[in-house]
Scaffold this motif. Structure first.
Motif, PDB file in Angstrom:
ATOM      1  N   ALA A  84     -20.840  21.645  -1.922  1.00  0.00           N
ATOM      2  CA  ALA A  84     -22.168  21.113  -1.630  1.00  0.00           C
ATOM      3  C   ALA A  84     -23.025  22.129  -0.884  1.00  0.00           C
ATOM      4  N   VAL A  85     -22.461  22.795   0.132  1.00  0.00           N
ATOM      5  CA  VAL A  85     -23.256  23.741   0.920  1.00  0.00           C
ATOM      6  C   VAL A  85     -23.582  24.985   0.096  1.00  0.00           C
ATOM      7  N   LYS A  86     -22.689  25.393  -0.800  1.00  0.00           N
ATOM      8  CA  LYS A  86     -22.990  26.524  -1.681  1.00  0.00           C
ATOM      9  C   LYS A  86     -24.174  26.186  -2.586  1.00  0.00           C
ATOM     10  N   ASP A  87     -24.168  24.979  -3.149  1.00  0.00           N
ATOM     11  CA  ASP A  87     -25.292  24.541  -3.990  1.00  0.00           C
ATOM     12  C   ASP A  87     -26.586  24.509  -3.180  1.00  0.00           C
ATOM     13  N   PHE A  88     -26.480  24.027  -1.943  1.00  0.00           N
ATOM     14  CA  PHE A  88     -27.666  23.912  -1.091  1.00  0.00           C
ATOM     15  C   PHE A  88     -28.265  25.279  -0.781  1.00  0.00           C
ATOM     16  N   LEU A  89     -27.444  26.229  -0.385  1.00  0.00           N
ATOM     17  CA  LEU A  89     -27.947  27.555  -0.030  1.00  0.00           C
ATOM     18  C   LEU A  89     -28.550  28.263  -1.237  1.00  0.00           C
TER      19      LEU A  89
END
Length: 330
Positions: A84-89
């Protein structure tokens, strides 16, 4: 062109209280919500991810009450935090300027990233806009902080969507940014304190209209911090001149220290030192130096005198107790 990323997070905590919490990770992120604004503060994109809880799988009763989430939905629809955080960044892009309502979200994002061993891509110092603070500067006294729901009502941007879910709160924060006169307050950056200066060369000195801020490296103890010359220097926030102190640093509670100096060109400067704890127990300093008018000076003298009287009384009581302890009848 800059993109403004308005971020909001929802997180869970240990259902068993602090005793069962994981060290250095009191909050586990369970939802990321964000909207992307252009330079006109118009919404041009949105991001939403539910995150499957792994550290605190049981939702705390307060989280259930506020967010109305349920564990079944999080387990079935939630992604792993790393994904999720990879997608967000990636969605944020490289020129992102982050905005949040309050000061906790970016700290907790980085804390969760550190727990999972994810490389921290943010700069040092990490500057962002605390929209709650900007709102207070424009519509309040600059000190008190208004809740998001009240600000939404005051600015008449209420919509048929709830509060206390990540994307909805991010959307409302974006609407507040669109309504406010951002140009009047765009110089008032906030600094995230999760990653501190590692040495003296990295220490931060920022200048704002009417005040300046210094952020120190960590010290082992409060005594080490207050004994450092850079920490106790009083500098004019307008011309960077070293000032002679009219009132030397004093403290009522060992957490906040106050001093007063006078710049021959810009007038009186009030210094305030705030002692803060790192996750590892060490201490760092946030020092502000602010121009003050003549009307504020008597209050500083009164506080110093109050501190002196408390110190004298504390010494008197200590001597009395010592005499009682030395008495052969005790």
């Amino acid at each position: 062109m800059k993109d403004y990323i308005v971020l909001d997070l929802e997180w869970n905590q240990s259902a068993g209280g602090k005793d069962e919490a994981v060290e250095h990770l009191p909050f586990e992120i369970i939802e990321i919500g964000a909207v992307k604004l252009n330079e006109a503060m118009e919404e041009v994109g949105e991001f939403k991810r539910l995150i499957r809880p792994r550290i605190y799988p049981e939702l705390h009763e307060k989280i259930l009450e506020v967010t109305h989430m349920d564990e079944k939905t999080l387990i079935q629809e939630g992604r792993n935090f790393e994904e999720a955080v990879k997608d967000f960044l990636t969605w944020c892009g490289e020129e992102a300027v982050f905005c949040t309502w309050g000061s906790m979200d970016l700290t907790e994002l980085q804390r969760n990233m550190a727990y999972y061993g994810i490389l921290n891509p943010f700069p040092k110092p990490f500057l962002y806009y605390d929209v709650q603070k900007l709102y207070s500067l424009l519509y309040g006294d600059g000190k008190d902080r208004q809740s998001l729901d009240i600000a939404v009502l005051e600015q008449q941007v209420m919509e048929d969507r709830p509060f206390h879910r990540a994307l909805d709160d991010a959307h409302y924060t974006g609407r507040i940014l669109y309504k406010m006169d951002f140009m009047k307050v765009r110089e008032y950056w906030s600094t995230d304190y999760y990653r501190l200066p590692e040495n003296k060369d990295e220490e931060v000195y920022l200048v704002f209209p009417g005040y300046s801020k210094y952020i120190s490296r960590p010290f082992e103890t409060k005594q080490d911090a207050i004994g450092d010359k850079t920490v106790t220097d009083l500098i004019c926030c307008k011309c960077n001149r070293m000032l002679r102190k009219k009132i030397r640093w004093f403290s009522v509670n060992q957490k906040f220290y106050t001093a007063l100096g006078c710049c021959p060109e810009h007038g009186h400067v009030k210094g305030k030192i705030r002692m803060r704890r790192c996750d590892d127990g060490r201490v760092y300093v946030v020092k502000t130096m602010r121009l003050v008018g003549e009307e504020e000076i008597p209050e500083i003298y009164e506080k110093k005198e109050e501190t002196r009287k408390k110190r004298v009384e504390k010494t008197r009581v200590r001597k009395i107790n010592k005499k009682k302890g030395d008495s052969p009848l005790s």
